[in-house]
Design an enzyme around this catalytic site. Structure first.
Site, PDB file in Angstrom:
ATOM      1  CB  ALA B  77      35.616  37.020  40.675  1.00 41.96           C
ATOM      2  CD  GLU B  78      38.424  31.757  40.132  1.00 39.02           C
ATOM      3  OE1 GLU B  78      38.944  32.890  40.238  1.00 39.02           O
ATOM      4  OE2 GLU B  78      38.218  31.218  39.026  1.00 39.02           O
ATOM      5  CG  ASP B 102      43.705  21.815  40.046  1.00 35.35           C
ATOM      6  OD1 ASP B 102      44.309  22.662  39.388  1.00 35.35           O
ATOM      7  OD2 ASP B 102      43.435  20.672  39.615  1.00 35.35           O
ATOM      8  N   GLY B 103      43.777  25.073  40.516  1.00 38.38           N
ATOM      9  CA  GLY B 103      44.629  26.251  40.647  1.00 38.38           C
ATOM     10  C   GLY B 103      43.843  27.530  40.811  1.00 38.38           C
ATOM     11  CG  PHE B 104      40.787  28.436  38.262  1.00 47.90           C
ATOM     12  CD1 PHE B 104      42.089  28.388  37.786  1.00 47.90           C
ATOM     13  CD2 PHE B 104      39.756  28.293  37.358  1.00 47.90           C
ATOM     14  CE1 PHE B 104      42.342  28.187  36.432  1.00 47.90           C
ATOM     15  CE2 PHE B 104      40.007  28.099  36.003  1.00 47.90           C
ATOM     16  CZ  PHE B 104      41.304  28.044  35.541  1.00 47.90           C
ATOM     17  CE1 TYR B 106      47.569  27.205  45.412  1.00 50.60           C
ATOM     18  CE2 TYR B 106      47.652  27.184  43.023  1.00 50.60           C
ATOM     19  CZ  TYR B 106      47.974  26.610  44.229  1.00 50.60           C
ATOM     20  OH  TYR B 106      48.692  25.450  44.262  1.00 50.60           O
ATOM     21  N   PRO B 107      43.176  32.206  44.057  1.00 53.24           N
ATOM     22  CG  PRO B 107      42.614  32.923  41.913  1.00 53.24           C
ATOM     23  CD  PRO B 107      42.946  31.699  42.704  1.00 53.24           C
ATOM     24  CG  HIS B 147      43.903  24.394  33.901  1.00 56.15           C
ATOM     25  ND1 HIS B 147      44.623  25.559  33.871  1.00 56.15           N
ATOM     26  CD2 HIS B 147      42.680  24.686  33.391  1.00 56.15           C
ATOM     27  CE1 HIS B 147      43.860  26.520  33.341  1.00 56.15           C
ATOM     28  NE2 HIS B 147      42.686  26.021  33.060  1.00 56.15           N
TER      29      HIS B 147
END
Lengths: 348, 343
Positions: B77-78, B102-104, B106-107, B147
């Site tokens: 859980a980022e 990278d895209g993780f 966002y959370p 990703h």
């Protein structure tokens, strides 16, 4: 209402409160009540631009804040924890300065106060408590400091609360999740906010022991917090406390509860005033007399007046602080923006 | 200066070589190892950072060497990882969290923007956030959705954050060590497509601040960062065959941007093309173009060109090469700048 799961906090049960401590609790609640109602008036008078009252939550806040060990614990508040701040002995002018719009986080020193900056993001600081608490256990510390994180029934809907409880349970972090379920998240009642009706009940899913406590009984709240702190300190991981209370006032001075609840509903749902209830108990048990209550009232009024004078004298912070507080090591770009601001404004 | 290839076991009697050839992955791993050794308050954590050593093996072996208190796995859980970083920093630690891709990030954006970027300010400097957030970044490895994102403009726009991206093993080593020693939050964007490329790491000579001239030239400046630097160097070689002498400026720091280095380079070449993988609109290329215009307006021979990704979601692997600025598109950008004539 108070539930008692098995909490292991060493061999010794917390000592019962002395009469002097009970009187101190009342005096704190009285001071909080007075400051809270005064702050609403100050907003109406134009002294402060806004305020989030905690009317009705004095027992939940003072009882829990009073249990915190200021030599090693750390509290993570939201924007409605004035009673906790008062019970922990914060510089209350520094605390109230956030409502004066002096500085977002308040002007008190969070490290010395053991009280994180005021947090406007709902559930924003719950994860901070987990990180801080995990830090206390690194290197095998025992009898550690405990993080106490405050949030409400509304905030319990935030994903960060789930992440925080799961992280804390997995890592056995010493965190007390202190939920004040005050019945309302601005205009939305708990039954439309909290599926299942109880935040404490969710703790079981994480394997976290929980207590649901009468949040309007200051002694019950104090004892629940004490046992939760002892449990955490002994290396047993986190505890959830759900203090059932009632937000007697509006969400904030900009709110209009008449649009979502009637005065009659308020009267019925609020139940007995926690301050009056505690007073009657102290009288019945012979812990305090009318002279004590009169003196507590007088002292509360005097203190509120001193705080009003204090925040009125604060004045705006120097505009240069907009720039100087961003980084420990300011960037050249920001320094040139600060220079331009100084040269192009009348604040030279 | 001796140049050797990194081997697992060094001769204890031999003096440590000043220059070692290694991959960026090895350079980052070595930097983290040294940070843990030098700073007892440094802690590394994230998804799969512990036993596995991270999906890119950047933290390989660090838990075994430094212990589970210093290098640990978190739940997946980022927001939790970044929120936890704030609390650890408040407790006096120097967190070096990783978001796996990278895209993780966002959370976790609420914790990054509303908390990490602001806690020093909110607390009036009493609660600094010495957090180095490592983000494997950019595209080029035919990975699944989310990703291959380029988030530098998003991070650079947030008050209270600093942003840096290395393009070589040498910079990866020095910039990471430097960032991890700072008292402010740094978003450390690692070009994941370059992890396995080798290059010399000079231990003695690290200049971790500002931009770096990757190649000197006279006719125009290519401004790039991350994985685009090596592509621009390729372009420079090809352009040289046509007699075009290209300077390549590796910006490295994306916040703060080294405006003086831009002014120096473009003041000399009088032409500039900015290259980035991120979408065009409101990308950092616009910021770079403005900084160049500000300092070089009088001498510029042509408007600053941008060769970038497009305003589309980062595409699937099959279309990746159509999206990321390729050699041809960069050459066209160069051509537009060189052929520009005032009316």
């Amino acid at each position: 209402m108070t539930t008692h799961p098995v909490l292991s906090g060493g061999d010794v049960a917390p000592a019962p409160l002395t009469h002097e401590q009970l009187r101190e609790l009342y005096a704190l609640m009285s001071a909080v009540r007075r400051l809270d109602t005064a702050a609403v008036a100050w907003q109406r008078q134009g002294i402060i631009p806004g305020y989030a009252p905690e009317l009705g939550q004095e027992a939940a806040q003072v009882g829990s804040g009073y249990a915190v060990d200021r030599t090693r614990d750390f509290v993570f508040p939201t924007y409605r924890e004035m009673g906790v701040a008062k019970a922990m002995g914060l510089d209350m002018v520094g605390y109230m300065s956030t409502h004066k719009a002096t500085w977002h986080g308040g002007m008190y020193n969070p490290l010395e106060s053991r009280f994180a900056p005021i947090q406007a993001v709902v559930a924003g600081s719950v994860l901070h408590a987990v990180g801080w608490a995990h830090g206390q256990t690194l290197g095998g510390h025992t009898d550690s400091g405990v993080a106490v994180t405050y949030f409400g029934d509304g905030a319990s809907s935030q994903g960060d609360v789930h992440e925080a409880m799961n992280f804390a349970a997995v890592m056995k972090a010493p965190v007390v999740f202190f939920v004040q379920n005050n019945g309302w998240a601005i205009s939305v009642p708990t039954e439309r906010q909290v599926a299942g009706g109880s935040v404490a009940a969710r703790a079981a899913g994480y394997g976290i022991p929980s207590l649901q406590v009468d949040g309007n009984d200051v002694v019950a709240v104090y004892q629940a917090t004490q046992s939760a702190l002892a449990h955490c300190r002994s290396g047993n991981g986190p505890v959830v406390i759900e203090a059932m209370t009632y937000r007697r006032g509006p969400h904030s001075t900009a709110d209009d509860p008449g649009r979502y609840r009637t005065l009659e509903e308020e009267r019925l749902a609020a139940g007995e005033d926690p301050l009056e209830r505690f007073k009657q108990r102290l009288l019945a048990e012979g812990v305090a007399d009318e002279a004590f209550f009169a003196e507590a009232q007088r002292a509360a009024e005097e203190e509120a007046e001193a705080i009003r004078t204090g925040i009125e004298e604060l004045g705006p912070r120097p505009g240069a602080e907009m720039f100087s507080m961003v980084f420990q090591e300011p960037t050249p770009d920001l320094q040139s923006q600060a220079t331009a601001w100084r040269e192009e404004s009348e604040h030279v | 200066m001796s140049e050797t290839t990194m081997t697992p076991v060094q001769d204890a009697e031999a003096p440590a070589p000043n220059v070692v050839t290694m991959s960026m992955q090895q350079a980052l791993n070595l930097a983290l190892d040294e940070v843990l050794g030098e700073n007892p308050k440094a802690v590394i954590f994230g998804e799969d950072c512990g036993r596995l050593g991270g999906v890119f093996r950047i933290t390989d072996g660090l838990q075994a060497k430094h212990g589970e208190d210093r290098v640990f796995d978190t739940p997946l859980a980022e927001s939790g990882i970044l929120g936890m970083s704030v609390g650890l920093a408040m407790a006096g630690f120097h967190p070096i969290p990783e978001v796996q891709f990278d895209g993780f990030a966002y959370p976790a954006i609420n914790q990054i923007v509303c908390q990490i970027g602001r806690m020093n300010y909110r607390s009036r400097g009493t609660l600094p956030m010495p957090i180095t957030l490592r983000v494997p970044s950019f595209g080029g490895i035919r990975a699944p959705e989310h990703h291959g994102e380029s988030l530098e403009a998003l991070f650079a726009h947030v008050p209270g954050l600093k942003v840096v991206s290395p393009s070589t093993p040498n910079d990866a080593y020095h910039l990471l060590k430097y960032a991890a020693g700072r008292p402010d939050p740094v978003i450390f964007m690692e070009p994941k497509s370059r992890y396995w490329q080798k290059g010399p790491v000079e231990f003695a000579a690290g200049n971790p601040t500002g931009a770096r001239v990757a190649k000197e030239g006279r006719h125009l400046t290519l401004v790039a960062w991350g994985a685009m630097v090596s592509r621009c160097l390729q372009v420079a070689e090809l352009a040289a065959e046509d007699g075009i002498d290209v300077e390549v400026l590796d910006l490295r720091w994306l916040k703060p941007i080294d405006a003086e280095a831009l002014a120096r380079s473009v003041g000399k070449t009088r032409r500039a093309v900015v290259v980035h993988e991120a979408p065009l609109t409101s990308g950092l290329g616009a910021e770079v173009a403005q900084l160049i215009t500000q300092s070089c307006f009088d001498t510029l021979k042509a408007p600053v060109e941008r060769v970038t990704g497009f305003d589309v979601p980062y595409p699937s692997g099959d279309l990746e090469d159509e999206y990321i600025p390729n050699i041809d598109r960069i050459l066209f950008g160069i051509q537009r700048v060189l052929e520009y004539r005032r009316d």
